[in-house]
Design a protein around this motif. Structure first.
Motif, PDB file in Angstrom:
ATOM      1  N   GLU A 124       0.831  -1.200   0.000  1.00 14.51           N
ATOM      2  CA  GLU A 124       0.000   0.000   0.000  1.00 14.51           C
ATOM      3  C   GLU A 124       0.868   1.253   0.000  1.00 14.51           C
ATOM      4  OE1 GLU A 124      -3.164   0.306   2.724  1.00 14.51           O
ATOM      5  OE2 GLU A 124      -3.988  -1.684   2.305  1.00 14.51           O
ATOM      6  N   GLU A 125       0.321   2.311  -0.551  1.00 18.25           N
ATOM      7  CA  GLU A 125       1.053   3.573  -0.624  1.00 18.25           C
ATOM      8  C   GLU A 125       1.428   4.048   0.781  1.00 18.25           C
ATOM      9  OE1 GLU A 125       0.574   8.076  -2.509  1.00 18.25           O
ATOM     10  OE2 GLU A 125      -0.992   6.568  -2.818  1.00 18.25           O
ATOM     11  N   GLY A 126       2.683   4.437   0.939  1.00 21.43           N
ATOM     12  CA  GLY A 126       3.173   4.904   2.234  1.00 21.43           C
ATOM     13  C   GLY A 126       3.859   3.841   3.057  1.00 21.43           C
ATOM     14  N   CYS A 127       3.735   2.577   2.673  1.00 24.78           N
ATOM     15  CA  CYS A 127       4.424   1.510   3.397  1.00 24.78           C
ATOM     16  C   CYS A 127       5.928   1.658   3.211  1.00 24.78           C
ATOM     17  CB  CYS A 127       3.960   0.147   2.876  1.00 24.78           C
ATOM     18  SG  CYS A 127       4.704  -1.254   3.730  1.00 24.78           S
ATOM     19  N   ARG A 128       6.677   1.450   4.289  1.00 26.16           N
ATOM     20  CA  ARG A 128       8.121   1.708   4.272  1.00 26.16           C
ATOM     21  C   ARG A 128       8.920   0.422   4.374  1.00 26.16           C
ATOM     22  NH1 ARG A 128       8.797   4.901   9.375  1.00 26.16           N
ATOM     23  NH2 ARG A 128      10.991   4.726   8.823  1.00 26.16           N
ATOM     24  N   ALA A 129      10.111   0.435   3.799  1.00 27.86           N
ATOM     25  CA  ALA A 129      11.084  -0.639   3.977  1.00 27.86           C
ATOM     26  C   ALA A 129      11.934  -0.303   5.202  1.00 27.86           C
ATOM     27  CB  ALA A 129      11.964  -0.785   2.747  1.00 27.86           C
ATOM     28  N   VAL A 130      11.989  -1.227   6.162  1.00 26.14           N
ATOM     29  CA  VAL A 130      12.727  -1.003   7.407  1.00 26.14           C
ATOM     30  C   VAL A 130      13.689  -2.172   7.608  1.00 26.14           C
ATOM     31  CG1 VAL A 130      12.547  -0.795   9.913  1.00 26.14           C
ATOM     32  CG2 VAL A 130      10.834   0.291   8.436  1.00 26.14           C
ATOM     33  N   GLY A 131      14.976  -1.869   7.688  1.00 24.46           N
ATOM     34  CA  GLY A 131      15.977  -2.911   7.867  1.00 24.46           C
ATOM     35  C   GLY A 131      16.397  -3.070   9.318  1.00 24.46           C
ATOM     36  N   PHE A 132      16.880  -4.274   9.652  1.00 24.47           N
ATOM     37  CA  PHE A 132      17.459  -4.502  10.977  1.00 24.47           C
ATOM     38  C   PHE A 132      18.803  -5.201  10.801  1.00 24.47           C
ATOM     39  CE2 PHE A 132      15.025  -8.330  10.076  1.00 24.47           C
ATOM     40  CZ  PHE A 132      15.862  -9.359  10.488  1.00 24.47           C
ATOM     41  N   GLY A 133      19.730  -4.898  11.711  1.00 24.17           N
ATOM     42  CA  GLY A 133      21.058  -5.507  11.635  1.00 24.17           C
ATOM     43  C   GLY A 133      21.813  -5.307  12.922  1.00 24.17           C
ATOM     44  N   LEU A 134      22.960  -5.944  13.015  1.00 23.88           N
ATOM     45  CA  LEU A 134      23.736  -5.944  14.256  1.00 23.88           C
ATOM     46  C   LEU A 134      24.708  -4.781  14.360  1.00 23.88           C
ATOM     47  CD1 LEU A 134      24.477  -9.776  14.616  1.00 23.88           C
ATOM     48  CD2 LEU A 134      22.553  -8.434  15.494  1.00 23.88           C
ATOM     49  N   GLY A 135      24.779  -3.933  13.345  1.00 27.19           N
ATOM     50  CA  GLY A 135      25.634  -2.759  13.396  1.00 27.19           C
ATOM     51  C   GLY A 135      24.854  -1.505  13.757  1.00 27.19           C
ATOM     52  N   ALA A 136      25.561  -0.372  13.765  1.00 30.46           N
ATOM     53  CA  ALA A 136      24.900   0.911  14.032  1.00 30.46           C
ATOM     54  C   ALA A 136      23.889   1.191  12.923  1.00 30.46           C
ATOM     55  CB  ALA A 136      25.932   2.025  14.112  1.00 30.46           C
ATOM     56  N   PRO A 137      22.663   1.579  13.258  1.00 29.40           N
ATOM     57  CA  PRO A 137      21.621   1.720  12.227  1.00 29.40           C
ATOM     58  C   PRO A 137      21.750   3.006  11.430  1.00 29.40           C
ATOM     59  CG  PRO A 137      20.722   2.280  14.369  1.00 29.40           C
ATOM     60  CD  PRO A 137      22.126   1.794  14.611  1.00 29.40           C
ATOM     61  N   SER A 138      21.573   2.890  10.143  1.00 29.06           N
ATOM     62  CA  SER A 138      21.447   4.081   9.301  1.00 29.06           C
ATOM     63  C   SER A 138      19.979   4.509   9.295  1.00 29.06           C
ATOM     64  CB  SER A 138      21.944   3.780   7.886  1.00 29.06           C
ATOM     65  OG  SER A 138      21.231   2.697   7.331  1.00 29.06           O
ATOM     66  N   LEU A 139      19.672   5.523   8.507  1.00 30.23           N
ATOM     67  CA  LEU A 139      18.328   6.076   8.454  1.00 30.23           C
ATOM     68  C   LEU A 139      17.301   4.996   8.120  1.00 30.23           C
ATOM     69  CD1 LEU A 139      16.828   8.863   8.512  1.00 30.23           C
ATOM     70  CD2 LEU A 139      17.089   8.879   6.021  1.00 30.23           C
ATOM     71  N   SER A 140      16.209   4.968   8.888  1.00 29.68           N
ATOM     72  CA  SER A 140      15.072   4.050   8.684  1.00 29.68           C
ATOM     73  C   SER A 140      15.367   2.604   9.054  1.00 29.68           C
ATOM     74  CB  SER A 140      14.569   4.115   7.231  1.00 29.68           C
ATOM     75  OG  SER A 140      13.945   5.345   6.999  1.00 29.68           O
ATOM     76  N   ASN A 141      16.412   2.379   9.842  1.00 36.35           N
ATOM     77  CA  ASN A 141      16.757   1.016  10.253  1.00 36.35           C
ATOM     78  C   ASN A 141      16.826   0.899  11.772  1.00 36.35           C
ATOM     79  OD1 ASN A 141      17.032   0.236   7.562  1.00 36.35           O
ATOM     80  ND2 ASN A 141      19.198   0.808   7.510  1.00 36.35           N
ATOM     81  N   LEU A 142      16.899  -0.354  12.246  1.00 40.12           N
ATOM     82  CA  LEU A 142      17.152  -0.661  13.654  1.00 40.12           C
ATOM     83  C   LEU A 142      18.474  -1.404  13.747  1.00 40.12           C
ATOM     84  CD1 LEU A 142      13.917  -0.445  13.424  1.00 40.12           C
ATOM     85  CD2 LEU A 142      13.896  -1.726  15.559  1.00 40.12           C
ATOM     86  N   GLY A 143      19.214  -1.158  14.848  1.00 36.58           N
ATOM     87  CA  GLY A 143      20.504  -1.813  14.999  1.00 36.58           C
ATOM     88  C   GLY A 143      21.015  -1.758  16.423  1.00 36.58           C
ATOM     89  N   VAL A 144      22.339  -1.893  16.560  1.00 34.57           N
ATOM     90  CA  VAL A 144      22.976  -1.997  17.865  1.00 34.57           C
ATOM     91  C   VAL A 144      24.119  -0.984  17.950  1.00 34.57           C
ATOM     92  CG1 VAL A 144      24.189  -3.519  19.474  1.00 34.57           C
ATOM     93  CG2 VAL A 144      22.418  -4.459  17.955  1.00 34.57           C
TER      94      VAL A 144
END
Length: 475
Positions: free
Chosen positions: A242-262
């Motif tokens: 759907e319009e407006g749905c975002r791609a969100v990444g996760f990883g074990l390093g420091a997160p860049s924009l729009s991601n989750l990390g450590v």
């Protein structure tokens, strides 16, 4: 068939008398459908199940023939698309749904919102159950009525039809279930990882990946993917959302924009904050996660991303992760005997899961083998070579692992154990053999990379017998 069928009198075939098949047959009969349950097996256990199905016609010993007049087939997840029943249904123009598709179509609106409870869905080759249970723990900490459902915990059909409705559901979905769920449109979804598995069922890696990718179709808020696994991001790019749905990444390093990390032992969110370009939210710590193995930290970040997509605050994420404890047979410490740590990861039934487990320990005496399910072991052997003290191989397809180790870890001692044996007797020999190879400071790791049914009832029995044999060794 219409999207909203009149169930009364609809002629439905339910394929398989497992847990999901029994549930589907009962629900459909309760809706007034004319239900025939079929199963290729027979025997006392199946006949006992058949007797539980009031108002349902049951046909045992023939799961291939499509009854005349059938208007819908509802299948248990394990039945492959190549089954004669489904080929006959396709030829007759009869739709085939899984239990997840049936549940999706039977959802009921909540009084508070006028819409059905949203689904936060998780798939992947490994880590699904743990991630969904973490997610349910977080949602509970946030004060939501929820449950871990789908391929774990509560039946998804039972959940959507519960007398007391759920606010939101944490849904584990296998590739089998996704294959038969064409209408599914979750609120948000995650693909944790993607590695060859169940290729005998799907026919190819491409077909397997395509079925996993179905989970992103129609997502409204977030498609969560693994930064360390480009194949998961590729599925996001291919999805129709759907319009407006975002791609969100996760990883074990420091997160860049729009991601989750450590960052410095803290779990950090740069996706679901107001000014994500310049700020981040602390949502927990690595120390909140048990066990803090790398792949389990990744699971926690995926669960956190889905919870945050749903609107859960940072404190509830932390509290939910602190409250969570994994199920048995998932990198569970059994005992320390003579300074050797014994770990039960019997749930590692494929190469990807075993690789994640091996990455958490060093040096390792590795217990591996069983039914390979079409897998190859070169990449696993090459990646683990530097961590291995020795390997103890078991099961029908042990030779595949032995040959891979010979190619990629020729200096690692390999012993084959329990040839021709099964059950407790086999596991006792395996544990004695592993103990003879381990040195103080080592970890003996049961991470078989294979299914268990050649020697044990299931992975749970395999892990239970391993733990019992280790306890006997400690005595």
């Amino acid at each position: 068939m219409t999207d909203n069928p009149d169930w009364a009198g609809l002629k439905v075939v339910v394929a398989g008398l497992g847990l999901s098949g029994l549930s589907a047959a009962r629900v459909l009969a309760g809706l007034g459908a004319e239900v025939t349950a079929v199963d290729g097996g027979d025997g006392p256990a199946l006949r006992a199940k058949a007797e539980q199905l009031a108002g349902v016609a049951v046909r045992l010993g023939d799961g291939d023939t499509l009854p005349e007049g059938t208007e819908l087939v509802v299948t248990s997840p394990g039945w492959p698309p190549s089954s004669p029943l489904f080929l006959a249904a396709e030829k007759a123009g009869v739709p085939v749904w899984g239990d997840v598709e049936l549940a999706w179509r039977l959802r009921r609106p909540l009084a508070a919102t006028g819409e059905p409870a949203p689904w936060l869905a998780v798939t992947g080759t490994n880590g699904k159950t743990t991630t969904v249970q973490m997610l349910a723990s977080i949602l509970t900490a946030a004060g939501r009525r929820t449950a871990a459902v789908g391929n774990v915990g509560v039946s998804v059909l039972d959940a959507v039809l519960a007398d007391e409705p759920y606010d939101v559901l944490a849904v584990e979905l296998s590739s089998y279930q996704l294959h038969w769920a064409p209408s599914l449109r979750p609120h948000s979804a995650a693909v944790l990882n993607l590695a060859p598995d169940h290729l005998d069922w799907h026919g190819s890696m491409e077909a397997y990946a395509a079925d996993k990718g179905r989970i992103y179709e129609g997502n409204r808020v977030a498609c969560v993917y693994n930064l360390a696994d480009p194949a998961t991001e590729a599925l996001v790019r291919e999805a129709d959302v759907e319009e407006g749905c975002r791609a969100v990444g996760f990883g074990l390093g420091a997160p860049s924009l729009s991601n989750l990390g450590v960052v410095d032992g803290l779990l950090v969110d740069r996706a679901f904050v107001e000014d994500r370009a310049n700020s981040a939210a602390e949502i927990g710590a690595v120390s909140d996660i048990v066990p803090p193995a790398p792949h389990n930290i990744a699971n926690a970040l995926a669960a956190a991303a889905l919870a945050r997509a749903y609107g859960v605050d940072a404190k509830a994420v932390r509290d939910g992760l602190r409250a969570f404890r994994p199920d048995a047979h998932r990198i569970a410490e059994v005992a320390v005997v003579d300074e050797v740590t014994w770990i039960d990861d019997s749930k590692a039934t494929n190469t990807h899961a075993a690789a994640a487990s091996l990455a958490a320990y060093e040096p390792v005496v590795w217990i591996a083998g069983g039914l390979a399910k079409g897998a190859t072991f070169d990449e696993l052997a090459a990646g683990a070579a530097g961590r291995l003290r020795a390997a103890v191989l078991i099961g029908e397809d042990r030779a595949l692992i032995r040959e891979a180790l010979a190619r990629h870890a020729p200096d690692v001692p390999v012993i084959e154990a329990a040839a021709g044996q099964t059950g407790a007797v086999a596991m006792a020999e395996v544990v004695r053999t592993a103990a003879s190879l381990a040195a103080p400071g080592d970890t003996v790791l049961l991470a078989p990379a294979c299914a268990s049914m050649d020697m044990f009832t299931n992975y749970g029995e395999r892990g239970d017998l391993f733990a019992a044999a280790v306890r006997d060794l400690a005595k």
